[in-house]
Design a protein around this motif. Structure first.
Motif, PDB file in Angstrom:
ATOM      1  N   VAL A  24      -8.777  18.401  29.255  1.00  0.00           N
ATOM      2  CA  VAL A  24      -7.307  18.690  29.213  1.00  0.00           C
ATOM      3  C   VAL A  24      -6.645  17.723  28.208  1.00  0.00           C
ATOM      4  O   VAL A  24      -5.338  17.891  28.491  1.00  0.00           O
ATOM      5  CB  VAL A  24      -6.753  18.412  30.795  1.00  0.00           C
ATOM      6  N   SER A  25      -7.467  16.851  27.425  1.00  0.00           N
ATOM      7  CA  SER A  25      -6.633  16.188  26.670  1.00  0.00           C
ATOM      8  C   SER A  25      -5.637  16.708  25.771  1.00  0.00           C
ATOM      9  O   SER A  25      -4.633  16.184  25.292  1.00  0.00           O
ATOM     10  CB  SER A  25      -7.682  15.412  25.579  1.00  0.00           C
ATOM     11  N   MET A  26      -5.740  18.144  25.286  1.00  0.00           N
ATOM     12  CA  MET A  26      -4.774  18.677  24.384  1.00  0.00           C
ATOM     13  C   MET A  26      -3.754  19.518  25.118  1.00  0.00           C
ATOM     14  O   MET A  26      -2.845  20.258  24.246  1.00  0.00           O
ATOM     15  CB  MET A  26      -5.502  19.629  23.455  1.00  0.00           C
ATOM     16  N   LEU A  27      -3.510  19.393  26.452  1.00  0.00           N
ATOM     17  CA  LEU A  27      -2.638  20.223  27.124  1.00  0.00           C
ATOM     18  C   LEU A  27      -1.562  19.438  27.647  1.00  0.00           C
ATOM     19  O   LEU A  27      -1.685  18.393  28.121  1.00  0.00           O
ATOM     20  CB  LEU A  27      -3.425  20.795  28.285  1.00  0.00           C
ATOM     21  N   ASP A  28      -0.354  20.132  27.813  1.00  0.00           N
ATOM     22  CA  ASP A  28       0.845  19.301  28.464  1.00  0.00           C
ATOM     23  C   ASP A  28       0.373  19.149  29.798  1.00  0.00           C
ATOM     24  O   ASP A  28      -0.426  19.833  30.577  1.00  0.00           O
ATOM     25  CB  ASP A  28       2.183  19.988  28.000  1.00  0.00           C
ATOM     26  N   ALA A  29       1.281  18.318  30.405  1.00  0.00           N
ATOM     27  CA  ALA A  29       1.203  18.010  31.839  1.00  0.00           C
ATOM     28  C   ALA A  29       1.154  19.036  32.791  1.00  0.00           C
ATOM     29  O   ALA A  29       0.160  19.111  33.903  1.00  0.00           O
ATOM     30  CB  ALA A  29       2.390  16.944  32.404  1.00  0.00           C
ATOM     31  N   GLN A  30       1.999  20.097  32.632  1.00  0.00           N
ATOM     32  CA  GLN A  30       1.748  21.173  33.730  1.00  0.00           C
ATOM     33  C   GLN A  30       0.690  22.114  33.703  1.00  0.00           C
ATOM     34  O   GLN A  30      -0.136  22.397  34.607  1.00  0.00           O
ATOM     35  CB  GLN A  30       3.176  22.020  33.427  1.00  0.00           C
ATOM     36  N   VAL A  31       0.311  22.330  32.370  1.00  0.00           N
ATOM     37  CA  VAL A  31      -0.862  22.955  32.187  1.00  0.00           C
ATOM     38  C   VAL A  31      -2.121  22.356  32.483  1.00  0.00           C
ATOM     39  O   VAL A  31      -3.017  22.837  33.049  1.00  0.00           O
ATOM     40  CB  VAL A  31      -0.979  23.722  30.382  1.00  0.00           C
ATOM     41  N   ARG A  32      -2.228  21.086  32.275  1.00  0.00           N
ATOM     42  CA  ARG A  32      -3.205  20.113  32.687  1.00  0.00           C
ATOM     43  C   ARG A  32      -3.376  20.181  34.192  1.00  0.00           C
ATOM     44  O   ARG A  32      -4.454  20.524  34.723  1.00  0.00           O
ATOM     45  CB  ARG A  32      -2.710  18.835  32.252  1.00  0.00           C
TER      46      ARG A  32
ATOM     47  N   HIS B   3      -2.662  22.682  36.174  1.00  0.00           N
ATOM     48  CA  HIS B   3      -3.206  23.924  36.545  1.00  0.00           C
ATOM     49  C   HIS B   3      -4.780  23.998  36.325  1.00  0.00           C
ATOM     50  O   HIS B   3      -5.318  24.464  37.054  1.00  0.00           O
ATOM     51  CB  HIS B   3      -2.349  24.835  35.511  1.00  0.00           C
ATOM     52  N   PHE B   4      -5.233  23.570  35.091  1.00  0.00           N
ATOM     53  CA  PHE B   4      -6.386  23.342  34.998  1.00  0.00           C
ATOM     54  C   PHE B   4      -7.299  22.600  35.854  1.00  0.00           C
ATOM     55  O   PHE B   4      -8.226  23.225  36.557  1.00  0.00           O
ATOM     56  CB  PHE B   4      -6.645  22.763  33.374  1.00  0.00           C
ATOM     57  N   LEU B   5      -6.485  21.365  36.285  1.00  0.00           N
ATOM     58  CA  LEU B   5      -7.261  20.642  37.360  1.00  0.00           C
ATOM     59  C   LEU B   5      -7.352  21.385  38.637  1.00  0.00           C
ATOM     60  O   LEU B   5      -8.285  21.204  39.397  1.00  0.00           O
ATOM     61  CB  LEU B   5      -6.777  19.263  37.392  1.00  0.00           C
ATOM     62  N   ASP B   6      -6.410  22.029  38.948  1.00  0.00           N
ATOM     63  CA  ASP B   6      -6.422  22.831  40.220  1.00  0.00           C
ATOM     64  C   ASP B   6      -7.490  23.730  40.347  1.00  0.00           C
ATOM     65  O   ASP B   6      -8.192  24.077  41.469  1.00  0.00           O
ATOM     66  CB  ASP B   6      -4.972  23.404  40.548  1.00  0.00           C
ATOM     67  N   ILE B   7      -7.644  24.489  39.038  1.00  0.00           N
ATOM     68  CA  ILE B   7      -8.778  25.470  39.066  1.00  0.00           C
ATOM     69  C   ILE B   7     -10.110  24.819  39.354  1.00  0.00           C
ATOM     70  O   ILE B   7     -10.963  25.270  40.048  1.00  0.00           O
ATOM     71  CB  ILE B   7      -8.872  26.053  37.732  1.00  0.00           C
ATOM     72  N   LEU B   8     -10.276  23.592  38.580  1.00  0.00           N
ATOM     73  CA  LEU B   8     -11.683  22.791  39.059  1.00  0.00           C
ATOM     74  C   LEU B   8     -11.770  22.380  40.420  1.00  0.00           C
ATOM     75  O   LEU B   8     -12.835  22.804  40.977  1.00  0.00           O
ATOM     76  CB  LEU B   8     -11.842  21.435  38.217  1.00  0.00           C
ATOM     77  N   LEU B   9     -10.674  22.125  40.956  1.00  0.00           N
ATOM     78  CA  LEU B   9     -10.763  21.911  42.474  1.00  0.00           C
ATOM     79  C   LEU B   9     -11.098  23.218  43.140  1.00  0.00           C
ATOM     80  O   LEU B   9     -11.741  23.134  44.131  1.00  0.00           O
ATOM     81  CB  LEU B   9      -9.353  21.179  42.923  1.00  0.00           C
ATOM     82  N   ASP B  10     -10.271  24.211  42.895  1.00  0.00           N
ATOM     83  CA  ASP B  10     -10.749  25.513  43.425  1.00  0.00           C
ATOM     84  C   ASP B  10     -12.087  26.044  43.477  1.00  0.00           C
ATOM     85  O   ASP B  10     -12.792  26.563  44.291  1.00  0.00           O
ATOM     86  CB  ASP B  10     -10.030  26.658  42.676  1.00  0.00           C
ATOM     87  N   PHE B  11     -12.888  25.706  42.103  1.00  0.00           N
ATOM     88  CA  PHE B  11     -14.055  25.973  41.893  1.00  0.00           C
ATOM     89  C   PHE B  11     -14.978  24.929  42.634  1.00  0.00           C
ATOM     90  O   PHE B  11     -15.782  25.527  43.402  1.00  0.00           O
ATOM     91  CB  PHE B  11     -14.551  25.624  40.646  1.00  0.00           C
ATOM     92  N   GLN B  12     -14.743  23.899  42.937  1.00  0.00           N
ATOM     93  CA  GLN B  12     -15.411  23.152  43.882  1.00  0.00           C
ATOM     94  C   GLN B  12     -15.275  23.408  45.331  1.00  0.00           C
ATOM     95  O   GLN B  12     -16.353  23.692  46.017  1.00  0.00           O
ATOM     96  CB  GLN B  12     -14.953  21.518  43.855  1.00  0.00           C
TER      97      GLN B  12
END
Ligand SMILES: Nc1ncnc2c1ncn2[C@@H]1O[C@H](COP(=O)(O)OP(=O)(O)OP(=O)(O)O)[C@@H](O)[C@H]1O
Ligand SMILES: [Mg+2]
Length: 293
Positions: free
Chosen positions: A182-190, A192-201
């Motif tokens: 997520v280093s290249m993503l802005d805060a909101q998109v970041r 979003h991405f982290l939430d998907i990882l949490l969903d995957f878990q």
């Protein structure tokens, strides 16, 4: 395919002409385990050059350690037989920092998803394959009609990153190795991405090794954190414990170096070169050699 990943005494040395002795030790006797069950998120945090990406490459089998072993299901990943290797390649999936670099610019992004369907034999008909691709795109909150048929440059960085997650969703690995995703993503998109990882878990039981130098993402993800400095793991524990009661001086230093967003509490202390030596950014050659999809 539930299993365990383990690093046992992993050491990675590289030839380096400018270092006394002629080599540098990027990873120094690192041992840790990642369990597939119960699924967990383990962050690996440390400054630039501390050896994080090298560990990712060791775990992914892209770099054979100079000493020690990487074990998948108790077996050395460099000594797996064909069937075991195929299982490992599906069960341990990478997500890298710059998704643009791993898409072939001449092909539509669909190809990366179809390649996964074909390589891992995920569907017997084209219709079933398309259904799977669309389902996975929706799982990462992308509308298939908005992304399919497009070229990589026609998508945003966040969309490209989520296509990589859609690929992971199709493969349902036990482990995700995410190097600064997520280093290249802005805060909101970041977020979003982290939430998907949490969903995957939670929904699909995936364990993630999340590599970052950003402590705010570590806080957000929760789970466990491992702290690395100069190639050595110095601390591991639940995020709240490590962040609130760090035991190693380096962890304390890392925590102290987070700028406070409170304007009344300005960040005044400077980190001296003695405190954080070799803050060098690795050259391009040190980045993981990612397959072009
Ligand atoms: N292939 C290589 N050849 C020589 N030196 C390397 C190679 N790969 C990594 N290094 C060196 O090993 C050390 C660790 O690099 P690594 O990329 O693992 O750090 P990192 O923690 O991922 O840093 P960053 O946060 O900047 O991505 C660095 O000093 C780097 O220059
Ligand atoms: Mg790195």
């Amino acid at each position: 395919m539930k299993s365990e990943l383990e690093l046992r005494g992993v050491q990675q040395r590289f030839h380096a002409r400018d270092v006394p002795g002629g080599y540098l030790t990027a990873v120094d006797d690192v041992s840790f385990k990642l369990a597939a069950a119960p699924p967990q998120i383990v962050s690996l945090v440390g400054q630039s050059g501390s050896g994080k990406s090298t560990i990712a490459r060791n775990v992914l089998g892209l770099q054979k350690p100079t000493a020690g072993t990487v074990l998948y299901g108790g077996k050395d990943i460099f000594k797996l037989n064909r069937a075991e290797y195929d299982e490992y390649r599906r069960d341990v999936q990478p997500v890298f920092q710059d998704p643009y670099a791993i898409f072939n610019p001449f092909y539509r992004v669909d190809r990366a998803l179809w390649k996964a369907v074909k390589k891992f034999d995920l569907a017997s008909t084209r219709a079933a394959g398309l259904e799977l691709i669309e389902e996975s795109l929706r799982a990462v909150r992308l509308e298939p009609e908005n992304v399919l048929g497009r070229y990589p440059h026609q998508l945003s960085g966040g969309q490209r990153q989520r296509i990589m997650l859609a690929r992971v969703h199709m493969l349902r690995p036990s482990f995700i190795i995410a190097d600064e995703p997520v280093s290249m993503l802005d805060a909101q998109v970041r977020k979003h991405f982290l939430d998907i990882l949490l969903d995957f878990q939670r929904e699909h039981g995936m364990t993630t090794l999340f590599i970052t130098h950003d402590l705010s993402t570590v806080y957000y993800l929760g789970g466990e954190v491992m702290v690395i400095t100069k190639g050595q793991l110095v601390e591991r524990g639940p995020v709240s414990t490590v962040m609130h009661q760090p035991t190693h001086p380096y962890t304390k230093l890392l925590l102290d170096s987070i700028p406070q967003p409170d304007p009344d509490q300005r960040w005044t202390t400077r980190i001296t070169p003695d405190e954080l030596d070799h803050l060098d950014t690795p050259t391009e050659a040190t980045q993981p050699e990612t397959p072009i999809l």
